[in-house]
Motif scaffolding. Structure first.
Motif, PDB file in Angstrom:
ATOM      1  N   ALA A  31       6.632  -1.850  -8.365  1.00 35.40           N
ATOM      2  CA  ALA A  31       5.178  -1.881  -8.541  1.00 35.40           C
ATOM      3  C   ALA A  31       4.322  -1.872  -7.313  1.00 35.40           C
ATOM      4  O   ALA A  31       3.648  -1.358  -6.768  1.00 35.40           O
ATOM      5  CB  ALA A  31       4.636  -2.751  -9.602  1.00 35.40           C
ATOM      6  N   ALA A  32       4.874  -2.888  -6.409  1.00 34.89           N
ATOM      7  CA  ALA A  32       4.312  -3.225  -5.296  1.00 34.89           C
ATOM      8  C   ALA A  32       4.610  -2.306  -4.289  1.00 34.89           C
ATOM      9  O   ALA A  32       3.860  -1.912  -3.197  1.00 34.89           O
ATOM     10  CB  ALA A  32       4.703  -4.868  -4.691  1.00 34.89           C
ATOM     11  N   SER A  33       5.799  -1.613  -4.324  1.00 34.83           N
ATOM     12  CA  SER A  33       6.142  -0.805  -3.483  1.00 34.83           C
ATOM     13  C   SER A  33       5.378   0.595  -3.643  1.00 34.83           C
ATOM     14  O   SER A  33       5.149   1.162  -2.709  1.00 34.83           O
ATOM     15  CB  SER A  33       7.751  -0.470  -3.638  1.00 34.83           C
ATOM     16  OG  SER A  33       8.183   0.630  -2.758  1.00 34.83           O
ATOM     17  N   GLY A  34       5.329   0.854  -4.794  1.00 30.44           N
ATOM     18  CA  GLY A  34       4.335   2.033  -5.227  1.00 30.44           C
ATOM     19  C   GLY A  34       3.155   2.101  -4.677  1.00 30.44           C
ATOM     20  O   GLY A  34       2.481   2.948  -4.303  1.00 30.44           O
ATOM     21  N   ALA A  35       2.599   0.666  -5.051  1.00 29.15           N
ATOM     22  CA  ALA A  35       1.055   0.454  -4.471  1.00 29.15           C
ATOM     23  C   ALA A  35       1.128   0.533  -2.944  1.00 29.15           C
ATOM     24  O   ALA A  35       0.348   1.250  -2.311  1.00 29.15           O
ATOM     25  CB  ALA A  35       0.704  -0.977  -5.101  1.00 29.15           C
ATOM     26  N   SER A  36       2.053  -0.023  -2.228  1.00 35.13           N
ATOM     27  CA  SER A  36       2.333   0.089  -0.725  1.00 35.13           C
ATOM     28  C   SER A  36       2.266   1.360  -0.142  1.00 35.13           C
ATOM     29  O   SER A  36       1.615   1.928   0.659  1.00 35.13           O
ATOM     30  CB  SER A  36       2.886  -1.072  -0.155  1.00 35.13           C
ATOM     31  OG  SER A  36       4.336  -0.631  -0.512  1.00 35.13           O
TER      32      SER A  36
END
Length: 113
Positions: A31-36
């Protein structure tokens, strides 16, 4: 011999903890990777789920549904191959990055951005 057995148990415990840590944090990392990735590569045109090039094709759930882009696989195809005026990102992003940002986009759309 007893010392070797204790060491083996300690190694097994460490391996189990590492496995549990990776398993439990993988979705959060995705999720963090997708957001970044979205922030770095997509927000220039799609900030807040909007579309500055074509306002009728936003990333809202209603627009994704209307345009047949309301599944992760459909979003993956769009990001990978592009469609004018959106460029193809297959040369800029790895497959797992495209998957992560696609999941992020669908989750944000379902939540109403």
């Amino acid at each position: 011999m007893k010392r070797l057995k204790s060491f083996s148990i300690l190694l097994a415990a460490i391996a189990l903890m590492l496995t549990a840590t990776v398993t439990l944090t993988a979705p959060a990392f995705a999720a963090a990777s997708g957001a970044s990735i979205f922030s770095a590569k997509c927000a220039q045109c799609h900030l807040g789920g909007k579309n500055i090039i074509n306002p009728t094709k936003t990333l809202s759930l209603a627009d994704l549904q209307a345009n047949g882009k309301d599944t992760v696989s459909a979003i993956v195809a769009q990001i990978t191959n592009g469609k004018a005026p959106m460029p193809a990102f297959k040369v800029l992003l790895k497959a797992d990055e495209i998957e992560a940002v696609s999941t992020y986009v669908l989750e944000k759309a379902q939540a109403g951005w």
